[in-house]
Design a protein around this motif. Structure first.
Motif, PDB file in Angstrom:
ATOM      1  N   PHE A  52       0.841  -1.201   0.000  1.00  0.00           N
ATOM      2  CA  PHE A  52       0.000   0.000   0.000  1.00  0.00           C
ATOM      3  C   PHE A  52       0.875   1.249   0.000  1.00  0.00           C
ATOM      4  N   VAL A  53       0.563   2.165  -0.892  1.00  0.00           N
ATOM      5  CA  VAL A  53       1.260   3.462  -0.891  1.00  0.00           C
ATOM      6  C   VAL A  53       0.196   4.556  -1.004  1.00  0.00           C
ATOM      7  N   SER A  54       0.540   5.781  -0.602  1.00  0.00           N
ATOM      8  CA  SER A  54      -0.438   6.859  -0.804  1.00  0.00           C
ATOM      9  C   SER A  54       0.271   8.203  -0.915  1.00  0.00           C
ATOM     10  N   ASP A  55      -0.477   9.190  -1.347  1.00  0.00           N
ATOM     11  CA  ASP A  55       0.012  10.572  -1.391  1.00  0.00           C
ATOM     12  C   ASP A  55       1.365  10.696  -2.079  1.00  0.00           C
ATOM     13  N   ASP A 108      -0.054   8.383   5.053  1.00  0.00           N
ATOM     14  CA  ASP A 108       0.524   9.561   4.412  1.00  0.00           C
ATOM     15  C   ASP A 108       1.695  10.047   5.252  1.00  0.00           C
ATOM     16  N   GLY A 109       2.867   9.638   4.868  1.00  0.00           N
ATOM     17  CA  GLY A 109       4.041  10.056   5.641  1.00  0.00           C
ATOM     18  C   GLY A 109       4.806  11.154   4.955  1.00  0.00           C
ATOM     19  N   GLY A 110       4.337  11.562   3.798  1.00  0.00           N
ATOM     20  CA  GLY A 110       5.000  12.667   3.127  1.00  0.00           C
ATOM     21  C   GLY A 110       6.000  12.264   2.063  1.00  0.00           C
ATOM     22  N   PHE A 111       5.538  11.568   1.023  1.00  0.00           N
ATOM     23  CA  PHE A 111       6.372  11.417  -0.173  1.00  0.00           C
ATOM     24  C   PHE A 111       6.646  12.818  -0.687  1.00  0.00           C
ATOM     25  N   SER A 112       5.611  13.677  -0.489  1.00  0.00           N
ATOM     26  CA  SER A 112       5.678  15.020  -1.008  1.00  0.00           C
ATOM     27  C   SER A 112       6.750  15.818  -0.281  1.00  0.00           C
ATOM     28  N   LYS A 113       7.727  16.281  -1.053  1.00  0.00           N
ATOM     29  CA  LYS A 113       8.849  17.008  -0.449  1.00  0.00           C
ATOM     30  C   LYS A 113       8.353  18.216   0.337  1.00  0.00           C
ATOM     31  N   ALA A 114       7.284  18.838  -0.192  1.00  0.00           N
ATOM     32  CA  ALA A 114       6.774  20.046   0.455  1.00  0.00           C
ATOM     33  C   ALA A 114       6.336  19.777   1.889  1.00  0.00           C
ATOM     34  N   TYR A 115       6.072  18.516   2.213  1.00  0.00           N
ATOM     35  CA  TYR A 115       5.541  18.205   3.531  1.00  0.00           C
ATOM     36  C   TYR A 115       6.526  17.498   4.452  1.00  0.00           C
ATOM     37  N   GLN A 116       7.732  17.218   3.932  1.00  0.00           N
ATOM     38  CA  GLN A 116       8.648  16.404   4.729  1.00  0.00           C
ATOM     39  C   GLN A 116       9.152  17.087   5.995  1.00  0.00           C
ATOM     40  N   SER A 117       9.203  18.403   5.970  1.00  0.00           N
ATOM     41  CA  SER A 117       9.668  19.059   7.189  1.00  0.00           C
ATOM     42  C   SER A 117       8.627  18.956   8.302  1.00  0.00           C
ATOM     43  N   THR A 118       7.364  18.799   7.933  1.00  0.00           N
ATOM     44  CA  THR A 118       6.333  18.642   8.977  1.00  0.00           C
ATOM     45  C   THR A 118       6.233  17.200   9.451  1.00  0.00           C
ATOM     46  N   THR A 119       6.477  16.242   8.544  1.00  0.00           N
ATOM     47  CA  THR A 119       6.293  14.855   8.957  1.00  0.00           C
ATOM     48  C   THR A 119       7.561  14.287   9.593  1.00  0.00           C
ATOM     49  N   GLY A 120       8.715  14.747   9.132  1.00  0.00           N
ATOM     50  CA  GLY A 120       9.974  14.242   9.688  1.00  0.00           C
ATOM     51  C   GLY A 120      10.441  12.962   9.018  1.00  0.00           C
ATOM     52  N   ILE A 121       9.643  12.402   8.139  1.00  0.00           N
ATOM     53  CA  ILE A 121      10.073  11.238   7.372  1.00  0.00           C
ATOM     54  C   ILE A 121       9.686  11.435   5.914  1.00  0.00           C
ATOM     55  N   ALA A 122       9.940  10.411   5.096  1.00  0.00           N
ATOM     56  CA  ALA A 122       9.656  10.601   3.679  1.00  0.00           C
ATOM     57  C   ALA A 122       8.602   9.615   3.190  1.00  0.00           C
ATOM     58  N   GLY A 123       7.680   9.295   4.017  1.00  0.00           N
ATOM     59  CA  GLY A 123       6.569   8.464   3.564  1.00  0.00           C
ATOM     60  C   GLY A 123       6.464   7.138   4.297  1.00  0.00           C
ATOM     61  N   MET A 139       0.580  -7.749   8.949  1.00  0.00           N
ATOM     62  CA  MET A 139       0.708  -6.421   8.370  1.00  0.00           C
ATOM     63  C   MET A 139       1.886  -5.673   8.989  1.00  0.00           C
ATOM     64  N   GLN A 140       2.666  -5.036   8.164  1.00  0.00           N
ATOM     65  CA  GLN A 140       3.813  -4.279   8.667  1.00  0.00           C
ATOM     66  C   GLN A 140       3.821  -2.882   8.076  1.00  0.00           C
ATOM     67  N   LEU A 141       4.087  -1.912   8.934  1.00  0.00           N
ATOM     68  CA  LEU A 141       4.190  -0.539   8.461  1.00  0.00           C
ATOM     69  C   LEU A 141       5.672  -0.204   8.272  1.00  0.00           C
ATOM     70  N   VAL A 142       5.974   0.417   7.148  1.00  0.00           N
ATOM     71  CA  VAL A 142       7.365   0.754   6.869  1.00  0.00           C
ATOM     72  C   VAL A 142       7.497   2.272   6.786  1.00  0.00           C
TER      73      VAL A 142
END
Ligand SMILES: O=P(O)(O)OC[C@H]1O[C@](O)(COP(=O)(O)O)[C@@H](O)[C@@H]1O
Ligand SMILES: [Mn+2]
Length: 643
Positions: free
Chosen positions: A39-42, A555-570, A580-583
């Motif tokens: 599963f991927v999103s955003d 939604d962990g922020g693939f979007s570069k514009a949001y990575q500073s708020t999420t702290g990770i890259a997706g 089920m495993q979350l990565v």
């Protein structure tokens, strides 16, 4: 069953043995472990990061390599083999440059082909031979199968196998075989991909993501609000079209429109040059690795204003003709005092700054100038005649839906609109009240209707697509109202806030999740809601696994514009027969880095759920379908061959 169908089926299964073989085959498949879902999103146009996650199967490829080779080859070789599987063409180039003697390269080929064969064999262990065959490069299927089914214990054929590899190398086919095996491995580690929405907007290459998805072996999409905006534009909604252009301008991505989809922006530029000037509120967000010249930035700034004003004007008649959208308070152009440059919202008056109202007639602020009308009409024509966009949008319609029930889980991009008590919110459409699953089904029906009639630009179905982007009961937006206008023109940040639906607070409770799963006819004790849309702020300690594991927000922020708020890259999610495993993915720098240093973007895994017993195909959606097929084949058997 109607005997006509059985007669037709008998043409395919024209002997008793064929029916028996197929029944046995399907029955056997039911007992295999379930395939791995990914599963991927955003994704938001971040093609490079997305394709990396796809190629490494969220860490599954490396895991398999480790399972087989840990302890017997060096860590560096593990990294190298992984990089080869992810990017075979590029990695081979690097390898070839490293060897200056052909002999040494050929030795490398021998060693590597053997390793890849082991990897393919291991990765396919839970599939039937027929499924494996489909994953192999067709031109080498015979050769690979020979190599795969060699029995190590029995040394008799050793010579024969070495000879096959030898010949492949001598005949200059080694490179192609390595590439083919690498792609087979990628395909085998993930059985099915779910994209939980938002392929488009903000990032630079959504079109490439679409191409990748079109070529992917097994995929479905749950539309995100941004995807629906693009579908809406293609389906004839001018206001959706204005929005996608505005967002592309804002993120300095107009080349998606011009170069990727071949839409001519000249009419918009001409209009923009005539009425607009530089304006700090409309300067595009520049991308670090993109070198847009100052001249281009100025042009984009002007186009950004031109299309934003067209958007605001186009919203007004829709709000007026659709009272059930309940958006009257968004008739902002009419609330402006054009002499003092102020606006009154909810009883408070605010100064407007960075305004660009040159085309607004204060007496009739939503009236489009003739020129504006022509621009949007021309743009719509080009959009609807872009062959590539048509292909991409058709794919989204074919593989997509507003929500999906799959293997006991509910996949949805945004939310299920609920009130403060957790009850499904109702929306009135054409005199009938809809809520929960029924409301979503109605929305989807409208979207399909709009798509089927692209020549209609202001019917209810087309307006409804825009509602899905921005309406208060939209399951994709999930907020009370979109404050785009306020963010451009009003300083006070308090009015920028977009109030979220109660869903985003109540989804932390198990009870709410149970209620929603039940609404969708899913088992509330075992099912999960899988959500995208709102970036999880890991940096602030937010947990993507909520309500005791009943809901996972990826939604962990693939979007570069949001990575500073999420702290990770997706985030991505894997669901295999063990659970089920979350990565969580770290920031992805570049493919080059993976190729040269062998370093991977490290993925941290968190267990969401563990199956007590390994889950089999029988317990999945696919299994359900297979059972139906078996039952039909049994009918055929009885009707045709057991008289
Ligand atoms: O970050 P930007 O470009 O200002 O866009 C903000 C807008 O995007 C939205 O967040 C919707 O996009 P997401 O689906 O990515 O959240 C709106 O709610 C908001 O008005
Ligand atoms: Mn979204």
């Amino acid at each position: 069953m109607n005997t006509k169908y059985l007669d037709l089926l008998a043409q395919k299964y024209d002997t008793e043995e064929k029916v028996v073989t197929e029944i046995i085959n399907l029955k056997a498949i039911l007992n295999l472990p379930k395939g791995t879902e990914h599963f991927v999103s955003d994704l938001h146009g971040e093609y490079q990061a997305f394709q990396h996650v796809l190629r490494n199967g969220s860490g599954r490829v490396k895991e398999k390599i480790r399972d087989i080779f840990s302890g017997s080859i060096y860590e560096k070789e593990i990294d190298e083999l992984a990089a080869l599987v992810y990017y075979p063409e590029d990695k081979l180039q690097v390898i070839k440059n490293d060897f200056n003697k052909e002999e040494a390269l050929n030795e490398w080929y021998k060693k590597t082909i053997k390793r890849l064969i082991k990897l393919v064999s291991y990765s396919s262990s839970k599939y039937t031979r027929s499924k494996l065959r489909k994953a192999l490069p067709s031109q080498f299927a015979y050769i690979i199968e020979e190599l795969l089914y060699k029995t190590e214990e029995n040394g008799n054929k050793e010579q024969y196998y070495s000879e096959i590899i030898e010949q492949v190398i001598t005949l200059g086919q080694a490179e192609k075989l390595v590439i083919g095996l690498a792609y087979s491995t990628q395909q085998l580690v993930v059985d099915h991909l779910h994209v939980v929405g938002d392929i488009y907007d903000r990032g630079p290459e959504p079109d490439k993501i679409m191409e990748e998805l079109i070529n992917y072996h097994s995929v479905d999409v749950q539309w995100g609000n941004h995807d629906v905006l693009w579908i809406g534009a293609f389906a004839g909604s001018k206001v959706c079209l204005a929005n996608i252009l505005r967002i592309c301008a804002r993120y300095d991505n107009l080349d998606i429109i011009e170069d990727a989809y071949g839409i001519n922006l000249r009419p918009l530029l001409n209009l923009a040059e005539k009425y607009y000037d530089d304006n700090p509120a409309f300067r595009p967000k520049t991308q670090a690795d993109k070198h847009t010249s100052e001249h281009e930035i100025k042009q984009i700034t002007k186009m950004h204003q031109a299309i934003a004003m067209i958007q605001f004007k186009l919203e007004s008649p829709i709000i007026k003709r659709r009272p059930n959208f309940n958006m009257k308070e968004r008739l902002l152009l009419e609330k402006i005092d054009y002499t003092s440059n102020k606006i009154t919202l909810d009883g408070s008056t605010y100064n407007l700054k960075n305004t660009c109202f040159a085309t607004v007639n204060p007496k009739q602020p939503d009236m489009m100038l003739e020129e504006e009308q022509q621009v949007i009409d021309k743009l719509l024509f080009s959009v609807q005649h872009s062959e590539k966009l048509a292909r991409h949008m058709n794919f989204l319609m074919r593989k997509g839906s507003l929500y999906l029930r799959y293997n006991g889980n509910l996949l949805i991009h945004g939310c299920i609109p609920i009130d403060e008590n957790g009850d499904m919110e109702k929306m009135e459409i054409e005199g009938k009240s809809y809520a929960g699953r029924e409301l979503l089904d109605r929305f989807e029906k409208f979207l399909r209707e709009a798509f089927a009639a692209p020549e209609k630009t202001d019917d209810l179905a087309t307006d409804m697509v825009w509602y899905l982007w921005t309406g208060e009961y939209s399951s994709l937006f999930g907020k009370r109202a979109m404050t785009t206008f306020e963010r451009y023109f009003i300083e006070d940040k308090a009015v920028h806030k977009e109030v979220k639906n109660h869903y985003y607070y109540l989804r932390e409770n198990e009870d709410t999740c149970h209620k929603i799963l039940t609404e969708f006819d899913l088992d509330p004790e075992h099912g999960h809601i899988i959500n995208g849309h709102t970036p999880v702020k890991e940096i602030e300690g937010e947990n993507p696994i909520k309500a005791n594991g009943r809901i996972i927000v990826i939604d962990g922020g693939f979007s570069k514009a949001y990575q500073s708020t999420t702290g990770i890259a997706g985030y991505t999610l894997l669901y295999n027969s063990y659970g089920m495993q979350l990565v969580a993915h770290k920031h992805f720098n570049s493919k080059e880095e993976v190729l040269h240093d062998g370093t991977d973007v490290l993925s941290v895994k968190r267990l969401v759920d563990k199956e007590l017993e390994r889950k089999k195909v029988l317990e999945t959606n696919v299994g359900e379908e297979l059972c139906k097929e078996i039952s039909i084949l049994k009918d055929l058997m009885e009707y045709r061959y057991m008289k």
